[in-house]
Design a protein around this motif. Structure first.
Motif, PDB file in Angstrom:
ATOM      1  N   PHE A  64       0.933  -1.077   0.095  1.00 32.44           N
ATOM      2  CA  PHE A  64      -0.009   0.083   0.167  1.00 32.44           C
ATOM      3  C   PHE A  64       0.980   1.139  -0.158  1.00 32.44           C
ATOM      4  O   PHE A  64       0.614   2.291  -0.617  1.00 32.44           O
ATOM      5  N   LEU A  65       1.810   1.211   0.809  1.00 32.39           N
ATOM      6  CA  LEU A  65       2.659   2.312   0.923  1.00 32.39           C
ATOM      7  C   LEU A  65       3.547   2.613  -0.308  1.00 32.39           C
ATOM      8  O   LEU A  65       3.694   4.028  -0.978  1.00 32.39           O
ATOM      9  N   ALA A  66       3.878   1.644  -1.128  1.00 30.39           N
ATOM     10  CA  ALA A  66       4.742   1.623  -2.413  1.00 30.39           C
ATOM     11  C   ALA A  66       3.411   2.387  -3.351  1.00 30.39           C
ATOM     12  O   ALA A  66       4.085   3.331  -4.164  1.00 30.39           O
ATOM     13  N   TYR A  67       2.501   1.703  -3.475  1.00 32.55           N
ATOM     14  CA  TYR A  67       1.381   2.503  -4.174  1.00 32.55           C
ATOM     15  C   TYR A  67       1.196   3.899  -3.926  1.00 32.55           C
ATOM     16  O   TYR A  67       1.074   4.717  -4.891  1.00 32.55           O
ATOM     17  N   ALA A  68       0.945   4.259  -2.603  1.00 34.52           N
ATOM     18  CA  ALA A  68       0.788   5.917  -2.406  1.00 34.52           C
ATOM     19  C   ALA A  68       1.776   6.647  -2.667  1.00 34.52           C
ATOM     20  O   ALA A  68       1.618   7.762  -3.218  1.00 34.52           O
ATOM     21  N   GLY A  75       0.947  13.639  -8.228  1.00 34.48           N
ATOM     22  CA  GLY A  75       0.136  14.856  -7.662  1.00 34.48           C
ATOM     23  C   GLY A  75      -1.384  14.407  -7.175  1.00 34.48           C
ATOM     24  O   GLY A  75      -2.223  15.343  -6.932  1.00 34.48           O
ATOM     25  N   ILE A  76      -1.490  13.228  -6.855  1.00 34.67           N
ATOM     26  CA  ILE A  76      -3.186  12.744  -6.417  1.00 34.67           C
ATOM     27  C   ILE A  76      -2.993  12.917  -4.921  1.00 34.67           C
ATOM     28  O   ILE A  76      -2.033  12.906  -4.473  1.00 34.67           O
ATOM     29  N   ARG A  77      -4.023  13.651  -4.643  1.00 32.24           N
ATOM     30  CA  ARG A  77      -4.421  13.994  -3.396  1.00 32.24           C
ATOM     31  C   ARG A  77      -4.485  12.707  -2.281  1.00 32.24           C
ATOM     32  O   ARG A  77      -4.951  11.540  -2.797  1.00 32.24           O
ATOM     33  N   THR A  78      -4.005  12.895  -1.052  1.00 32.08           N
ATOM     34  CA  THR A  78      -3.868  11.632  -0.169  1.00 32.08           C
ATOM     35  C   THR A  78      -5.226  10.943  -0.037  1.00 32.08           C
ATOM     36  O   THR A  78      -4.997   9.733   0.055  1.00 32.08           O
ATOM     37  N   ASP A  79      -6.172  11.512   0.053  1.00 30.44           N
ATOM     38  CA  ASP A  79      -7.591  10.872   0.333  1.00 30.44           C
ATOM     39  C   ASP A  79      -7.953  10.132  -0.853  1.00 30.44           C
ATOM     40  O   ASP A  79      -8.548   8.951  -0.842  1.00 30.44           O
ATOM     41  N   ARG A  80      -7.518  10.547  -2.244  1.00 30.71           N
ATOM     42  CA  ARG A  80      -7.950  10.053  -3.289  1.00 30.71           C
ATOM     43  C   ARG A  80      -7.037   8.642  -3.465  1.00 30.71           C
ATOM     44  O   ARG A  80      -7.373   7.695  -4.369  1.00 30.71           O
TER      45      ARG A  80
END
Length: 391
Positions: A64-68, A75-80
């Motif tokens: 998940f962290l690698a994807y995030a 530039g994707i917002r964190t909640d998205r």
């Protein structure tokens, strides 16, 4: 494929307005659930800890962290990021009635919306994001097992953007409403759902434990049901459905007097739900207390109900031969939610019992027009064909 959360009817709290003096008096008179449970009947069993519910494996966390990291660099917002990751994960996800931990949900690629809300919370925690929840009432799954009535009810999650993103303000002459930016994640693949109230982290945990308690009750695992009810009560001690579950638990254990004490304590505390009052009424009838049963019947009439609660009441009444009340409740539900196909199917059953074949056919056609679930559509069409062949 649709999925449903196992609960005992939709929560519907009744709180009476009163002055600060009365509020203080009411608090003093409140009877906690733990005080009216007959603890001597049951032995406490080990249950999942809060940490175990939300815990993810190291492998899943790293993935998940690698994807995030990649998403954030784009530039994707964190909640998205959380939403996008879930959308990827749900590609081969099976919507299933089981309430599962985050790890179980990932490993099995299945679960209900509470499972998914728990999983979403796990991912949000990793990124340090705040969340809140909304409880939705949805299309009923009607079944009776040992006097348990199941209806669908689900959560959806608001994952808030980091606080530095800022807020949006809606200013009107009366007040200023500040709304935090965020992403609302609704896991339930149907349009027929109704908002029934806001919820928080404690509500989510209580729903998790109470779902498991309901499953334990259905499987006649009374000690486990007892233990899970106590766990849920730690988070939402004013939830009428926990009192209702405890009442059913004592009924199954043969302690009808304690069941009555539990139901009455809930009403004395002003904690009420359709299901609690319905089950209390059933108990009153079993105890031969006609006066109490009539009083509870009046309370049921006076409570405002959502369409799905009305549908469940109608199904109960139709099974017991009370066609007049069943008809009234279904018609009330249709006024509230004329887009729900199940309501027309239920009304068609009533018209068929009344010998009104033409109206039955018209109602089935209306149900077919509104229904989007292919499996249920096939059932409706088969019923309509069967009706046509009997003419």
């Amino acid at each position: 494929m649709k999925f449903y959360t196992l609960v005992i009817i939709t929560i519907f709290s009744l709180i009476t307005g009163c002055s600060s003096t009365n509020n203080q008096k009411q608090i003093l008179q409140t009877i906690p659930l733990t005080q009216v449970i007959n603890h001597a009947l049951f032995s406490q069993q080990p249950t999942l800890s809060e940490q175990a519910i939300f815990e993810l494996s190291e492998v899943e966390t790293e993935q998940f962290l690698a994807y995030a990291k990649k998403q954030l660099l784009s530039g994707i917002r964190t909640d998205r990021v959380v939403y996008n990751y879930l959308e990827n994960q749900l590609t081969n996800f099976t919507y299933h009635g089981d309430t599962l931990t985050s790890t179980q949900t990932v490993n099995r690629a299945q679960g209900n919306c509470i499972s998914l809300a728990v999983l979403t919370q796990s991912y949000a925690r990793i990124l340090g994001l705040d969340t809140s929840f909304q409880e939705m009432t949805s299309e009923p799954v009607y079944a009776k097992e040992s006097n348990l009535v199941y209806v669908a009810n689900h959560f959806r999650t608001m994952v808030y953007a980091p606080k530095e993103i800022g807020t949006a303000k809606n200013i009107n002459p009366i007040s200023t409403i500040t709304t935090r930016a965020g992403t609302l994640i609704d896991y339930f693949p149907t349009r027929d759902s109704i908002y029934s109230g806001s919820a928080n982290h404690n509500d989510l945990l209580a729903k998790f434990y109470s779902n498991l308690a309901a499953s334990a009750l259905a499987n006649k695992q009374l000690n486990m049901a007892y233990s899970l009810i106590l766990q849920a009560n730690n988070y939402t001690p004013k939830d009428p459905e926990l009192f209702n579950l405890a009442g059913i638990l004592h009924r199954h254990a043969g302690d009808l007097q304690s069941a009555k004490n539990i139901y009455q304590a809930a009403l004395n505390n002003n904690y009420a739900s359709i299901n609690l009052i319905s089950n209390y009424q059933l108990l009153a009838q079993k105890l031969g207390d006609t006066q109490l049963a009539q009083q509870l019947s009046l309370q049921l009439i006076n409570i405002e109900k959502d369409p799905y609660e009305l549908l469940v009441l109608a199904k109960n009444e139709l099974q017991t031969g009370n066609i007049y009340s069943a008809n009234k409740h279904v018609e009330q539900a249709i006024v509230k939610a004329p887009y729900i196909a199940d309501l027309y199917l239920e009304l068609a059953k009533i018209r068929f019992q009344q010998g009104k074949t033409q109206q039955t056919q018209s109602l089935l056609e209306k149900a077919i027009e509104l229904e989007r679930d292919k499996q249920k559509l096939n059932v409706y069409q088969a019923k309509l064909l069967s009706l046509s062949m009997t003419k």
